[in-house]
Design a protein around this motif. Sequence first.
Motif, PDB file in Angstrom:
ATOM      1  N   TYR A 245      46.172 -14.920  19.179  1.00 36.76           N
ATOM      2  CA  TYR A 245      47.423 -14.160  19.280  1.00 36.76           C
ATOM      3  C   TYR A 245      47.829 -13.900  20.731  1.00 36.76           C
ATOM      4  O   TYR A 245      48.425 -12.867  21.042  1.00 36.76           O
ATOM      5  CB  TYR A 245      47.358 -12.852  18.486  1.00 36.76           C
ATOM      6  CG  TYR A 245      47.182 -13.119  17.021  1.00 36.76           C
ATOM      7  CD1 TYR A 245      48.173 -13.765  16.307  1.00 36.76           C
ATOM      8  CD2 TYR A 245      46.012 -12.780  16.358  1.00 36.76           C
ATOM      9  CE1 TYR A 245      48.002 -14.068  14.971  1.00 36.76           C
ATOM     10  CE2 TYR A 245      45.833 -13.070  15.020  1.00 36.76           C
ATOM     11  CZ  TYR A 245      46.830 -13.722  14.334  1.00 36.76           C
ATOM     12  OH  TYR A 245      46.659 -14.013  13.024  1.00 36.76           O
TER      13      TYR A 245
ATOM     14  N   CYS B  74      53.876 -13.006   9.985  1.00 38.96           N
ATOM     15  CA  CYS B  74      52.713 -13.534  10.696  1.00 38.96           C
ATOM     16  C   CYS B  74      53.222 -14.429  11.818  1.00 38.96           C
ATOM     17  O   CYS B  74      54.169 -15.206  11.631  1.00 38.96           O
ATOM     18  CB  CYS B  74      51.817 -14.328   9.756  1.00 38.96           C
ATOM     19  SG  CYS B  74      50.350 -14.939  10.603  1.00 38.96           S
ATOM     20  N   ALA B  75      52.578 -14.337  12.978  1.00 37.89           N
ATOM     21  CA  ALA B  75      53.008 -15.126  14.141  1.00 37.89           C
ATOM     22  C   ALA B  75      52.870 -16.625  13.894  1.00 37.89           C
ATOM     23  O   ALA B  75      53.454 -17.434  14.610  1.00 37.89           O
ATOM     24  CB  ALA B  75      52.208 -14.710  15.373  1.00 37.89           C
TER      25      ALA B  75
ATOM     26  N   MET C 206      50.340  -9.228  13.457  1.00 41.84           N
ATOM     27  CA  MET C 206      48.956  -9.047  13.934  1.00 41.84           C
ATOM     28  C   MET C 206      48.797  -7.676  14.566  1.00 41.84           C
ATOM     29  O   MET C 206      47.684  -7.170  14.672  1.00 41.84           O
ATOM     30  CB  MET C 206      48.528 -10.179  14.893  1.00 41.84           C
ATOM     31  CG  MET C 206      49.094 -10.101  16.296  1.00 41.84           C
ATOM     32  SD  MET C 206      50.634 -10.941  16.546  1.00 41.84           S
ATOM     33  CE  MET C 206      51.540  -9.711  17.486  1.00 41.84           C
TER      34      MET C 206
ATOM     35  N   ARG D  91      47.467 -11.760   4.859  1.00 42.11           N
ATOM     36  CA  ARG D  91      46.826 -12.518   5.923  1.00 42.11           C
ATOM     37  C   ARG D  91      45.589 -11.738   6.386  1.00 42.11           C
ATOM     38  O   ARG D  91      45.706 -10.631   6.925  1.00 42.11           O
ATOM     39  CB  ARG D  91      47.805 -12.693   7.092  1.00 42.11           C
ATOM     40  CG  ARG D  91      47.542 -13.907   7.995  1.00 42.11           C
ATOM     41  CD  ARG D  91      46.346 -13.747   8.845  1.00 42.11           C
ATOM     42  NE  ARG D  91      46.080 -14.916   9.693  1.00 42.11           N
ATOM     43  CZ  ARG D  91      45.000 -15.688   9.550  1.00 42.11           C
ATOM     44  NH1 ARG D  91      44.126 -15.457   8.602  1.00 42.11           N
ATOM     45  NH2 ARG D  91      44.801 -16.698  10.375  1.00 42.11           N
TER      46      ARG D  91
HETATM   47 MO   LIG Z   1      49.250 -13.044  11.373  1.00 42.63          MO
END
Ligand SMILES: [Mo]
Length: 360
Positions: free
Chosen positions: A226, A90-91, A201, A44
């Motif tokens: 984020y 990843c969020a 992140m 990412r």
């Molecule tokens: Mo991410």
Amino acid sequence: MSTATIGSESNIGLTIRERDPLNLEYPFDQLDEFLTPNDLFYIRCHFKAPVLDCHDYKLSIYGAVETPLKISYEELLAMPCVTKPATLECAGNGRIFLVPQVRGAQWQLGAVSTAQWTGVPLTALLEKAGVDPHACEILFEACDIGTPKEEPIPPGEIRYARSLDIAKAKDVVIAYQMNGEELPLDHGFPMRAIVPGHYAMASVKWLTGIRILTEPFTGYWQTSDYGYWDFDENNNPMRRALGPMPLKSAIARPRTREFIPAGESYRVFGAAWGSETFVEQVELSADDGKTWNPVTLIDEAQPFVWRRWKFDWKVPAEKGTYILKSRATDGQGNVQPDHYDKRFGTYVIHHTFGIEVIVR
Ligand SMILES: [Mo]
Ligand SMILES: Nc1nc2c(c(=O)[nH]1)N[C@H]1C(S)=C(S)[C@@H](COP(=O)(O)O)O[C@H]1N2
């Protein structure tokens, strides 16, 4: 259009979500070993990966410290190291399952992977520099730069940077190896932060600076992106930064809309993870959440990494569409929720969503 620019030659097994910047998904239905092979680990990136020469590389440690430092790659490699596993997610993982559709990379289940990370404990670097007792956060600064594509767009080019509460420094590794190999370019060569248990992140790649702060940082990557809306103690709206990964389980096999032979046994396979607390139990439902059965957990219980699980499903003889769901419980009795929390916008998708399969 050029076609030879998708990652390195070793990333060919990954699903393309975006070519520029590079966003590649781990094919989650291939989940097998505890550690994700480096060439299958999801990627990412917000901007083009910077190509750094490790011989010129210097990591700056500065800000609220007694002795600002500039440490070379060789010096970092010569320091005592640790190796520990961490699951990165990843969020935005699972975003494609949100209805109505939301903006952002349309990740399915595979923006999550696990590796062993080798590097210098952050605490050793902080000790060397001597941290001001008033310090509250650590800012990880990277050297990749560009203009984010999503509104609201910042006034010019920005670098990737993210801060962390200083209390979490104890778990952080400044990593230069991934599964025993040199950190690959797309995963942050030559150095990256690994923040176990936090959405990825926080695990800043191409790390060039560690700044010690005495005031909370409110940069783009933790307020605009984020971040999420909340209220402060005076009921004023404020942005808060995303942090720990909440408890989650996911089904790797079967895949959505897979055909499954009626009346046979099918091995359902998946993983479950959280942050500080470990996964205690996972259950599986084959009737859209009406009844649940405990699965067999494969890996030992530990924080910050996934536990793979399996369940032998006696597939009904009756043909039709079935909805499979998995549900995790952690060591403190928290149960994975069955609904998406809209406060998080396009992030934190950890509810038990149905995997629809066709029995025939
Ligand atoms: Mo991410
Ligand atoms: N410098 C930098 N670090 C970064 C990013 C980035 O774009 N630039 N992306 C972050 C995000 S959103 C995620 S999910 C993880 C992904 O790590 P991976 O590519 O090694 O899987 O890196 C994080 N660290």
